[in-house]
Motif scaffolding. Structure first.
Motif, PDB file in Angstrom:
ATOM      1  N   THR A  63       0.851  -1.195   0.000  1.00 15.05           N
ATOM      2  CA  THR A  63       0.000   0.000   0.000  1.00 15.05           C
ATOM      3  C   THR A  63       0.887   1.246   0.000  1.00 15.05           C
ATOM      4  O   THR A  63       1.804   1.346   0.821  1.00 15.05           O
ATOM      5  N   VAL A  64       0.618   2.155  -0.944  1.00 20.83           N
ATOM      6  CA  VAL A  64       1.432   3.366  -1.063  1.00 20.83           C
ATOM      7  C   VAL A  64       0.572   4.579  -0.687  1.00 20.83           C
ATOM      8  O   VAL A  64      -0.458   4.840  -1.324  1.00 20.83           O
ATOM      9  N   PHE A  65       0.967   5.295   0.408  1.00 20.43           N
ATOM     10  CA  PHE A  65       0.239   6.519   0.819  1.00 20.43           C
ATOM     11  C   PHE A  65       1.004   7.743   0.344  1.00 20.43           C
ATOM     12  O   PHE A  65       2.233   7.702   0.205  1.00 20.43           O
ATOM     13  N   PHE A  66       0.224   8.834   0.106  1.00 21.08           N
ATOM     14  CA  PHE A  66       0.843  10.044  -0.450  1.00 21.08           C
ATOM     15  C   PHE A  66       1.099  11.079   0.627  1.00 21.08           C
ATOM     16  O   PHE A  66       0.444  11.079   1.681  1.00 21.08           O
ATOM     17  N   ASP A  67       2.049  11.988   0.319  1.00 27.87           N
ATOM     18  CA  ASP A  67       2.267  13.129   1.212  1.00 27.87           C
ATOM     19  C   ASP A  67       0.989  13.950   1.262  1.00 27.87           C
ATOM     20  O   ASP A  67       0.227  13.993   0.293  1.00 27.87           O
ATOM     21  N   GLU A  68       0.775  14.614   2.362  1.00 26.39           N
ATOM     22  CA  GLU A  68      -0.427  15.437   2.496  1.00 26.39           C
ATOM     23  C   GLU A  68      -0.413  16.519   1.433  1.00 26.39           C
ATOM     24  O   GLU A  68       0.624  17.135   1.184  1.00 26.39           O
ATOM     25  N   GLY A  69      -1.555  16.738   0.825  1.00 19.29           N
ATOM     26  CA  GLY A  69      -1.663  17.809  -0.164  1.00 19.29           C
ATOM     27  C   GLY A  69      -1.097  17.468  -1.534  1.00 19.29           C
ATOM     28  O   GLY A  69      -0.913  18.349  -2.366  1.00 19.29           O
ATOM     29  N   THR A  70      -0.795  16.221  -1.773  1.00 23.59           N
ATOM     30  CA  THR A  70      -0.299  15.832  -3.093  1.00 23.59           C
ATOM     31  C   THR A  70      -1.394  16.001  -4.138  1.00 23.59           C
ATOM     32  O   THR A  70      -2.527  15.593  -3.923  1.00 23.59           O
ATOM     33  N   SER A  95      -9.629   4.984  -3.302  1.00 23.70           N
ATOM     34  CA  SER A  95      -9.991   6.341  -2.856  1.00 23.70           C
ATOM     35  C   SER A  95     -10.215   6.342  -1.346  1.00 23.70           C
ATOM     36  O   SER A  95     -10.359   5.278  -0.737  1.00 23.70           O
ATOM     37  N   ALA A  96     -10.280   7.490  -0.767  1.00 22.31           N
ATOM     38  CA  ALA A  96     -10.495   7.591   0.681  1.00 22.31           C
ATOM     39  C   ALA A  96     -11.821   6.972   1.076  1.00 22.31           C
ATOM     40  O   ALA A  96     -11.930   6.289   2.083  1.00 22.31           O
ATOM     41  N   GLU A  97     -12.848   7.221   0.230  1.00 21.46           N
ATOM     42  CA  GLU A  97     -14.190   6.677   0.539  1.00 21.46           C
ATOM     43  C   GLU A  97     -14.156   5.154   0.559  1.00 21.46           C
ATOM     44  O   GLU A  97     -14.707   4.509   1.443  1.00 21.46           O
ATOM     45  N   GLN A  98     -13.448   4.629  -0.438  1.00 19.88           N
ATOM     46  CA  GLN A  98     -13.358   3.165  -0.531  1.00 19.88           C
ATOM     47  C   GLN A  98     -12.632   2.611   0.692  1.00 19.88           C
ATOM     48  O   GLN A  98     -13.033   1.601   1.247  1.00 19.88           O
ATOM     49  N   ALA A  99     -11.572   3.271   1.077  1.00 20.69           N
ATOM     50  CA  ALA A  99     -10.808   2.825   2.226  1.00 20.69           C
ATOM     51  C   ALA A  99     -11.700   2.812   3.466  1.00 20.69           C
ATOM     52  O   ALA A  99     -11.669   1.885   4.271  1.00 20.69           O
ATOM     53  N   LEU A 124     -10.808   8.767   7.606  1.00 25.79           N
ATOM     54  CA  LEU A 124      -9.708   8.367   6.740  1.00 25.79           C
ATOM     55  C   LEU A 124      -9.558   9.273   5.528  1.00 25.79           C
ATOM     56  O   LEU A 124      -8.946   8.915   4.535  1.00 25.79           O
ATOM     57  N   ALA A 125     -10.183  10.480   5.634  1.00 18.66           N
ATOM     58  CA  ALA A 125     -10.000  11.430   4.546  1.00 18.66           C
ATOM     59  C   ALA A 125      -8.508  11.643   4.352  1.00 18.66           C
ATOM     60  O   ALA A 125      -7.733  11.581   5.305  1.00 18.66           O
ATOM     61  N   ASP A 126      -8.114  11.849   3.127  1.00 21.55           N
ATOM     62  CA  ASP A 126      -6.680  12.000   2.829  1.00 21.55           C
ATOM     63  C   ASP A 126      -5.915  10.677   2.825  1.00 21.55           C
ATOM     64  O   ASP A 126      -4.714  10.672   2.620  1.00 21.55           O
ATOM     65  N   SER A 127      -6.584   9.573   3.092  1.00 18.95           N
ATOM     66  CA  SER A 127      -5.800   8.335   3.084  1.00 18.95           C
ATOM     67  C   SER A 127      -6.089   7.508   1.836  1.00 18.95           C
ATOM     68  O   SER A 127      -6.221   6.306   1.888  1.00 18.95           O
ATOM     69  N   ASP A 128      -6.226   8.256   0.734  1.00 18.04           N
ATOM     70  CA  ASP A 128      -6.314   7.480  -0.521  1.00 18.04           C
ATOM     71  C   ASP A 128      -4.924   6.885  -0.792  1.00 18.04           C
ATOM     72  O   ASP A 128      -3.911   7.364  -0.278  1.00 18.04           O
ATOM     73  N   SER A 129      -4.901   5.808  -1.595  1.00 10.99           N
ATOM     74  CA  SER A 129      -3.624   5.092  -1.736  1.00 10.99           C
ATOM     75  C   SER A 129      -3.596   4.297  -3.034  1.00 10.99           C
ATOM     76  O   SER A 129      -4.618   4.149  -3.711  1.00 10.99           O
TER      77      SER A 129
END
Ligand SMILES: Nc1ncnc2c1ncn2[C@@H]1O[C@H](COP(=O)(O)OP(=O)(O)O)[C@@H](O)[C@H]1O
Ligand SMILES: [Mg+2]
Lengths: 303, 245
Positions: A63-70, A95-99, A124-129
């Protein structure tokens, strides 16, 4: 012209010989059947284990998470770069919703009362991956290292334990199957050699007389070849039949004994097993029969 | 001297040394002509069977030249051996019949080897079985026959392909005198019909009675070669000495 007569004579005489030397025929068929049955058994075992391992492997992802605000464009670039990597099989966007949905499902199964406490607010907003699947488990660590160095990547999550276990397991299966095949070959060679020695002593006189009368090598070998092929064919069909009858039963039994397993793993279908086992058994059986009979005769042709 | 009919067997200065070092034939020469009946005699171990094996190309000469049926077989290739043997009929002391096949099949076997068409085999086999007097025993298996009958089957098999040359290595070695005489009579009949016959034997009575050419081998060498000969006095003497040793 010689060919046609000799061909029919060989078939007829080969079958007569099979009937006359009943004991020899039965022993030879049993030998080949035993060897090929063991082969079929080993093959189904190893191929199923490999299949199970593969299917587990297929579900293990990084699982690859992005820097905030990417930005989305930057995420797309990352995806592109990942897809170009030859070690990577598949990249999936979560997507965050899916997560959140996935998370809720997991929680719901174990502690349904907790779900309500989160209400409709997605923590988990912002935790799309990205979910990254590698082609070869043993390459996972190097892939993780490469991704970690990429711009915009905050965190890479992977299950090192799972990978280690699977890689070791795969290696063990490799070794076990090699050992099994070596044992099998040794046993088969020994059994078949014995059968051939018996065959030689039964036929020595016969071959000598044929040569004395002026039979060509071709003529002398004909009936033996027919015999060998028939024995090999029967010796191959019996284990195929046994596997056909028992395969699904054994799998059903395993499933019923270890019910929990069925949710996690699935077995190879009889059909896909037979795609390999049927031609391999027939090829090996006929091959062994043919070589065996030719070796038997060759020893006595030089008179 | 007037030229005789064609040679069917011709050995020139042939020596055979077995891998064990045993010299079975030494500088041996002989010519046998078409239509002849020849006895080959000599003490046991003198090289008679080696002579037969040479003709069948079961052994190769260490030196010298072997011509059989007009063909030089001195250096015959393995693949040509079968064709060569098809032109020679052969019987042995131990009959060498296929135990798992009946009389008819044993004789028919020789025809199958030369790819005789199926429809002709029955007729040809019946004809030779009649000749050796075994028509009634067509269906019998070797173990159901007496020694004399088994040798007749072997003879029928040897001649069914109408070979120009018939070789017998001690054909009566396992038979009583009366049966031996019958087998010899059969051989003489076959010879009268034009087949060249070579018989290796120990049987003095038969040799003396039949008045044929007698070739005596002693220690691998030609000892004597006499038309209408007898089991030679000198050989008899040497054999007596041999037996007393
Ligand atoms: N296959 C063989 N290997 C070695 N020596 C042999 C073989 N056959 C025959 N001999 C030897 O060659 C000599 C002649 O044998 P053979 O031709 O069988 O004689 P005969 O048939 O007159 O009894 C004998 O000394 C015998 O021991
Ligand atoms: Mg002998």
């Amino acid at each position: 012209m010689e060919g046609i007569h000799t061909f029919f004579y060989s078939i007829k005489q080969g079958i007569i010989n099979l009937k006359r030397n009943k004991m020899f025929t039965i022993t030879s068929i049993c030998t080949i059947t035993a060897c090929l049955f063991l082969f079929g058994l080993c093959y189904s075992l190893v191929s199923n284990i490999q299949y199970i391992v593969k299917s587990i492997e297929g579900n293990v992802a990084i699982t690859v998470f992005f820097d905030e605000g990417t930005k989305d464009s930057q995420k797309a670039e990352i995806a592109l770069e990942l897809k170009e990597n030859k070690k990577i099989k598949k990249v999936e966007y979560i997507s965050a919703e899916q997560a959140w949905e996935n998370f809720k499902e997991d929680i719901f199964e174990t502690q349904p009362e907790l779900v309500d406490t989160f209400e409709e607010d997605n923590p988990l907003a912002d935790s799309d991956s990205y979910l990254v699947y590698v082609k070869d488990m043993s390459e996972q660590n190097s892939v993780v290292k490469t991704i970690e160095k990429m711009d915009g990547v905050r965190k890479v999550k992977s299950s090192k334990e799972a990978v280690k276990t699977l890689v070791t397991f795969n290696r063990v299966i490799g070794i076990v199957s090699v050992v099994l095949i070596i044992i099998l070959l040794t046993v088969s060679t020994f059994l078949i050699q014995n059968t051939i020695i018996v065959g030689i002593s039964v036929r020595r006189e016969e071959i000598r007389i044929m040569r004395m009368i002026g039979a060509t090598d071709f003529f002398v070998q004909g009936p033996f070849v027919v015999e060998g092929i028939t024995i090999g064919l029967i010796g191959a069909l019996i284990p195929i039949l046994v596997l056909l009858i028992t395969y699904n039963r054994v799998l059903n039994w395993i499933s019923s004994q270890f019910g929990v397993l069925t949710n996690w793993i699935s077995f190879l279908s009889l059909q896909s097993e037979f795609m390999v086992i049927v031609p391999a058994c027939i090829g090996l059986g006929v091959g062994i029969g043919l070589v065996g009979s030719l070796v038997t005769v060759k020893k006595h042709l030089n008179v | 001297m007037e030229e005789k009919s064609a040679k069917i067997v011709s050995l020139s200065n042939v020596s055979v040394t077995y891998p064990t070092g045993s010299k079975a034939l030494k500088n041996f020469s002989i010519d046998i002509y078409k239509g002849e009946f020849v006895f080959v005699v000599g003490a046991s171990g003198s090289g008679k069977s080696t002579f037969i094996k040479l003709l069948l190309r079961e052994v190769e000469p260490s030196s010298g030249k072997v011509v059989v049926n007009g063909k030089n077989i001195t250096n015959l290739k393995h693949k040509d051996v079968a064709t060569h043997r098809r032109r020679i009929g052969v019987v042995f002391q131990d009959f060498r019949l296929l135990k798992d096949r009946n009389v008819f099949e044993n004789v028919a076997f020789a025809q199958r080897v030369i790819s005789m068409p199926h429809r002709l085999i029955g007729r040809n086999v019946s004809k030779v079985l009649a000749l050796v007097g075994l028509e009634e025993k067509k269906k019998a298996f070797p173990k159901e026959l007496s020694g004399g009958e088994q040798q007749r089957v072997a003879l029928a098999r040897a001649i069914v392909n109408q070979v120009p040359l018939l070789i017998a290595d001690e054909p009566t070695g396992n038979l009583d005198p009366k049966t031996s005489m019958e087998i010899m009579q059969l051989l003489e009949n076959i010879n009268r019909q034009g087949t060249t016959v070579i018989v290796v034997t120990h049987d003095r009575e038969i040799v003396d009675m039949m008045q044929k050419r007698v070739v005596t081998i002693k220690d691998g060498e030609m000892f004597s070669d006499v038309e209408q000969g007898q089991y030679t006095e000198s050989l008899a003497a040497s054999e007596t000495r041999f037996n007393m040793e």
